[in-house]
Design a protein around this motif. Structure first.
Motif, mmCIF file in Angstrom:
data_model
loop_
_atom_site.group_PDB
_atom_site.id
_atom_site.type_symbol
_atom_site.label_atom_id
_atom_site.label_comp_id
_atom_site.label_asym_id
_atom_site.label_seq_id
_atom_site.Cartn_x
_atom_site.Cartn_y
_atom_site.Cartn_z
ATOM 1 N N ARG A 78 -18.326 1.387 30.583
ATOM 2 C CA ARG A 78 -18.241 2.609 31.409
ATOM 3 C C ARG A 78 -17.482 2.233 32.603
ATOM 4 O O ARG A 78 -16.936 3.206 33.121
ATOM 5 C CB ARG A 78 -19.639 2.723 31.581
ATOM 6 N N LYS A 82 -10.494 3.887 31.476
ATOM 7 C CA LYS A 82 -9.795 4.498 30.236
ATOM 8 C C LYS A 82 -8.952 5.401 30.334
ATOM 9 O O LYS A 82 -8.737 6.218 30.970
ATOM 10 C CB LYS A 82 -11.389 5.189 29.419
ATOM 11 N N THR A 84 -6.867 8.882 29.581
ATOM 12 C CA THR A 84 -7.392 10.202 29.486
ATOM 13 C C THR A 84 -6.715 11.331 28.549
ATOM 14 O O THR A 84 -6.935 12.127 28.087
ATOM 15 C CB THR A 84 -7.521 10.892 30.890
ATOM 16 N N PRO A 97 -10.858 12.535 24.215
ATOM 17 C CA PRO A 97 -12.178 12.946 24.808
ATOM 18 C C PRO A 97 -12.954 11.541 25.245
ATOM 19 O O PRO A 97 -12.584 10.599 24.523
ATOM 20 C CB PRO A 97 -12.842 13.558 23.340
ATOM 21 N N ASP A 98 -13.715 11.785 25.937
ATOM 22 C CA ASP A 98 -14.605 10.762 26.750
ATOM 23 C C ASP A 98 -15.762 10.320 25.577
ATOM 24 O O ASP A 98 -16.739 11.197 25.555
ATOM 25 C CB ASP A 98 -15.225 11.129 28.017
ATOM 26 N N ILE A 99 -15.833 9.174 25.091
ATOM 27 C CA ILE A 99 -16.826 8.918 23.960
ATOM 28 C C ILE A 99 -17.864 8.045 24.731
ATOM 29 O O ILE A 99 -18.575 7.625 24.011
ATOM 30 C CB ILE A 99 -16.281 8.063 22.831
ATOM 31 N N THR A 100 -17.732 7.844 26.353
ATOM 32 C CA THR A 100 -18.801 7.011 26.691
ATOM 33 C C THR A 100 -20.351 7.459 26.511
ATOM 34 O O THR A 100 -21.212 6.498 26.086
ATOM 35 C CB THR A 100 -18.579 7.077 28.282
ATOM 36 N N LEU A 102 -21.442 8.688 24.019
ATOM 37 C CA LEU A 102 -21.933 8.328 22.326
ATOM 38 C C LEU A 102 -22.164 7.007 22.026
ATOM 39 O O LEU A 102 -22.745 6.431 21.054
ATOM 40 C CB LEU A 102 -20.626 8.644 21.568
ATOM 41 N N LEU A 103 -21.683 5.994 23.210
ATOM 42 C CA LEU A 103 -21.879 4.630 23.069
ATOM 43 C C LEU A 103 -22.762 4.171 23.751
ATOM 44 O O LEU A 103 -23.426 2.841 23.697
ATOM 45 C CB LEU A 103 -20.598 3.661 23.369
#
Length: 183
Positions: A78, A82, A84, A97-100, A102-103
């Motif tokens: 986080r 990352k 964009t 897409p921001d996958i933060t 989801l993790l």
């Protein structure tokens, strides 16, 4: 998977066999032999119980460590920068897409980790306790050669009685079960 597959929960096969074994213990063995067998049985049970509990505890500790490592990795992920957008060779750019979210570690994931690691530890620890308990029980029974010989003789007599009962039970049944396959 049944509850009987866990080492801590295994019981005797039947009350009839237990009574037969008790009769052989009373008539074929000396008091010192019975004491040695009872001591071996207690060792066996103690090793299995302790192994199961240690395995359960180690599984929980391992799950806690995995959970903390996941949280640390998530915080590091986080915090890092990352990308964009992605730019293709033709000049076109697409957003990533921001996958933060989801993790992110979840309560369900933590629960699953604790359950799976604890169950694995319980199984592994119980089986290792079962093996080491059987070895310790065997050592305590075989330490006295005369007692070992009496115990082996009594066990052979018990086994012969069990087989005689099984034969009489099988001979007492009707042959209709066999006839069904011969038709």
């Amino acid at each position: 998977m049944s509850f009987e597959s866990l080492a801590i929960s295994r019981k005797n096969a039947s009350k009839e066999l237990a009574q037969l074994a008790e009769d052989h213990m009373k008539h074929d063995l000396l008091q010192s032999d019975r004491d040695a067998l009872n001591s071996a049985a207690q060792k066996f049970g103690t090793f299995t119980t302790v192994g199961s509990l240690v395995g359960l505890g180690l599984g929980a500790v391992l799950a806690f460590r995995v959970r903390s490592a996941r949280a640390v990795y998530f915080k590091a992920f986080r915090a890092m920068e990352k990308p964009t957008h992605v730019q293709f060779a033709g000049g076109r750019t697409e957003p990533i897409p921001d996958i933060t979210p989801l993790l992110k570690p979840t309560t369900l994931g933590d629960f699953a980790a604790y359950m799976l690691f604890s169950a694995g530890g319980l199984f592994l620890g119980g089986e290792l306790g079962l093996l080491s308990g059987s070895y310790a029980a065997k050592r305590s029974i075989t330490s006295d050669p005369e007692s070992k010989a009496r115990i082996e003789k009594a066990f052979r007599a018990f086994k012969a009685d069990v087989l005689r009962r099984e034969i009489s039970r099988l001979e007492g049944q009707s042959s209709s079960d066999v006839d069904m396959f011969l038709d």
